[in-house]
Design a protein around this motif. Structure first.
Motif, PDB file in Angstrom:
ATOM      1  N   TYR B  35     -14.566  50.703  27.011  1.00  0.00           N
ATOM      2  CA  TYR B  35     -15.984  50.683  27.324  1.00  0.00           C
ATOM      3  C   TYR B  35     -16.446  52.096  27.673  1.00  0.00           C
ATOM      4  CZ  TYR B  35     -15.273  45.667  28.044  1.00  0.00           C
ATOM      5  OH  TYR B  35     -14.957  44.340  27.886  1.00  0.00           O
ATOM      6  N   GLN B  37     -19.321  53.913  30.064  1.00  0.00           N
ATOM      7  CA  GLN B  37     -20.290  53.702  31.136  1.00  0.00           C
ATOM      8  C   GLN B  37     -21.026  55.023  31.357  1.00  0.00           C
ATOM      9  OE1 GLN B  37     -18.753  52.595  35.061  1.00  0.00           O
ATOM     10  NE2 GLN B  37     -20.510  51.270  35.392  1.00  0.00           N
ATOM     11  N   GLY B  42     -25.476  51.695  31.576  1.00  0.00           N
ATOM     12  CA  GLY B  42     -24.568  50.609  31.919  1.00  0.00           C
ATOM     13  C   GLY B  42     -23.309  50.639  31.080  1.00  0.00           C
ATOM     14  N   LEU B  43     -22.533  49.605  31.223  1.00  0.00           N
ATOM     15  CA  LEU B  43     -21.268  49.483  30.501  1.00  0.00           C
ATOM     16  C   LEU B  43     -21.519  49.007  29.080  1.00  0.00           C
ATOM     17  CD1 LEU B  43     -18.759  47.950  33.026  1.00  0.00           C
ATOM     18  CD2 LEU B  43     -18.089  49.371  31.119  1.00  0.00           C
ATOM     19  N   ARG B  57     -15.574  45.868  17.346  1.00  0.00           N
ATOM     20  CA  ARG B  57     -16.085  47.122  17.860  1.00  0.00           C
ATOM     21  C   ARG B  57     -17.551  46.978  18.174  1.00  0.00           C
ATOM     22  NH1 ARG B  57     -14.712  51.911  15.317  1.00  0.00           N
ATOM     23  NH2 ARG B  57     -16.553  52.922  16.135  1.00  0.00           N
ATOM     24  N   GLY B  58     -18.017  47.768  19.111  1.00  0.00           N
ATOM     25  CA  GLY B  58     -19.418  47.750  19.499  1.00  0.00           C
ATOM     26  C   GLY B  58     -20.240  48.638  18.595  1.00  0.00           C
ATOM     27  N   LEU B  88     -18.227  57.840  31.823  1.00  0.00           N
ATOM     28  CA  LEU B  88     -16.959  57.297  32.306  1.00  0.00           C
ATOM     29  C   LEU B  88     -16.458  56.330  31.240  1.00  0.00           C
ATOM     30  CD1 LEU B  88     -14.935  56.992  34.715  1.00  0.00           C
ATOM     31  CD2 LEU B  88     -16.326  55.033  35.441  1.00  0.00           C
ATOM     32  N   LEU B  90     -13.906  53.483  30.348  1.00  0.00           N
ATOM     33  CA  LEU B  90     -13.079  52.496  31.027  1.00  0.00           C
ATOM     34  C   LEU B  90     -12.250  51.717  30.023  1.00  0.00           C
ATOM     35  CD1 LEU B  90     -15.846  51.251  33.444  1.00  0.00           C
ATOM     36  CD2 LEU B  90     -13.683  52.223  34.204  1.00  0.00           C
ATOM     37  N   VAL B  98     -11.329  38.163  27.072  1.00  0.00           N
ATOM     38  CA  VAL B  98     -12.130  39.171  27.765  1.00  0.00           C
ATOM     39  C   VAL B  98     -12.619  38.664  29.119  1.00  0.00           C
ATOM     40  CG1 VAL B  98     -14.326  38.504  26.731  1.00  0.00           C
ATOM     41  CG2 VAL B  98     -13.936  40.885  27.374  1.00  0.00           C
ATOM     42  N   GLU B  99     -12.658  37.344  29.296  1.00  0.00           N
ATOM     43  CA  GLU B  99     -13.162  36.832  30.574  1.00  0.00           C
ATOM     44  C   GLU B  99     -12.155  37.002  31.703  1.00  0.00           C
ATOM     45  OE1 GLU B  99     -12.750  35.117  27.840  1.00  0.00           O
ATOM     46  OE2 GLU B  99     -11.417  33.420  28.207  1.00  0.00           O
ATOM     47  N   THR B 100     -10.938  37.444  31.383  1.00  0.00           N
ATOM     48  CA  THR B 100      -9.922  37.682  32.415  1.00  0.00           C
ATOM     49  C   THR B 100      -9.371  39.096  32.294  1.00  0.00           C
ATOM     50  OG1 THR B 100      -8.239  36.706  30.993  1.00  0.00           O
ATOM     51  CG2 THR B 100      -9.220  35.284  32.684  1.00  0.00           C
ATOM     52  N   GLN B 101     -10.263  40.042  32.061  1.00  0.00           N
ATOM     53  CA  GLN B 101      -9.810  41.413  31.881  1.00  0.00           C
ATOM     54  C   GLN B 101      -9.733  42.158  33.213  1.00  0.00           C
ATOM     55  OE1 GLN B 101     -12.650  43.687  29.522  1.00  0.00           O
ATOM     56  NE2 GLN B 101     -14.350  42.479  30.330  1.00  0.00           N
ATOM     57  N   PHE B 103      -9.673  46.065  34.799  1.00  0.00           N
ATOM     58  CA  PHE B 103     -10.074  47.420  34.443  1.00  0.00           C
ATOM     59  C   PHE B 103      -9.189  48.476  35.081  1.00  0.00           C
ATOM     60  CE2 PHE B 103     -14.076  47.279  32.126  1.00  0.00           C
ATOM     61  CZ  PHE B 103     -14.477  45.961  32.297  1.00  0.00           C
ATOM     62  N   GLY B 104      -9.049  49.591  34.380  1.00  0.00           N
ATOM     63  CA  GLY B 104      -8.453  50.782  34.952  1.00  0.00           C
ATOM     64  C   GLY B 104      -9.503  51.593  35.673  1.00  0.00           C
ATOM     65  N   PRO B 105      -9.102  52.718  36.266  1.00  0.00           N
ATOM     66  CA  PRO B 105     -10.045  53.538  37.042  1.00  0.00           C
ATOM     67  C   PRO B 105     -10.959  54.405  36.189  1.00  0.00           C
ATOM     68  CG  PRO B 105      -7.873  54.517  37.078  1.00  0.00           C
ATOM     69  CD  PRO B 105      -7.737  53.211  36.365  1.00  0.00           C
TER      70      PRO B 105
END
Lengths: 109, 112
Positions: B35, B37, B42-43, B57-58, B88, B90, B98-101, B103-105
């Motif tokens: 993603y 950001q 937004g994301l 892909r987006g 940023l 992510l 995807v509903e249980t993803q 995230f990294g920092p």
């Protein structure tokens, strides 16, 4: 086109107060997630709602998915400074996930 | 259990250069999502890899590309960097969709 509108964009309230933030869309989602993101970190999943009208509680946080699965709300009871952060909602549609721009919440001690 | 890790934490490039960002998923997770950001936007979903294949892909130009390795780690490449790519980035991983993803920092990319 922003498919998920979050409101308010910013909210600053005193510790102990209650608040509600909203996530609205004209589109139907198969599921919706709420995340909290703190500065310098990635979003952390709080909850996933799937069924229209579903209500989920996480301690002082109450999440509701609209009956038509187009909108959601997050209610926080007796807000605490630790609740400060960016609250993001995300909806799934057609194998894609769409995020709102977030509500930046600041709880004043 | 180690979470999602990303490297580098910060990256500074100049316009026209190429950037490579790396992500290691949670052990056992086979899906990796990227993603962007950016301030005010937004994301935005970029890419989804699962079992080494690009699944979706987006709405980003082809100069955003990536790959997933046999150990499920992933790389995001951004070619011909533009100032607007400053954001940023992510990475998230999941095992069940995807509903249980998780995230990294993130990697903060600055294009000058």
């Amino acid at each position: 086109t922003q498919l998920l509108e979050q409101s308010p964009q910013f909210l600053s309230i005193q510790e102990g107060e209650n608040l509600t933030v909203y996530c609205n869309s004209s589109s139907v989602f198969s599921s919706l997630q709420w995340y909290r993101q703190e500065p310098g970190e990635g979003p952390v999943l709080l909850v996933t709602v799937v069924t229209g009208g579903e209500v989920k509680k996480l301690k002082r946080l109450t999440f509701q998915f609209g009956d038509a699965r187009k909108d959601s709300s997050l209610h926080i009871t007796a807000a605490q400074p630790g609740d400060t952060g960016l609250y993001l909602c995300a909806g799934q549609r057609d194998d894609k996930i769409i995020f709102g721009k977030g509500t930046r919440l600041h709880i004043l001690p | 259990e180690a979470g999602v890790t990303q490297s580098p934490t910060h990256l500074i490039k100049t316009r026209g250069q190429q950037a490579t960002l790396r992500c290691s998923p949670i052990s056992g997770h086979t899906s990796v999502y990227w993603y962007q950001q950016a301030l005010g936007l937004g994301l935005q979903f970029l890419l989804w890899y699962d079992e080494g294949e690009e699944r979706n892909r987006g709405n980003f130009p082809p100069r955003f590309s990536g790959r997933q390795f046999p150990n499920y780690s992933s790389e995001l490449n951004v070619n011909a960097l533009e100032l607007e790519d400053s954001a940023l980035y992510l990475c998230a991983s999941s095992l069940g969709g995807v509903e249980t993803q998780y995230f990294g920092p993130g990697t903060r990319l600055l294009v000058l």
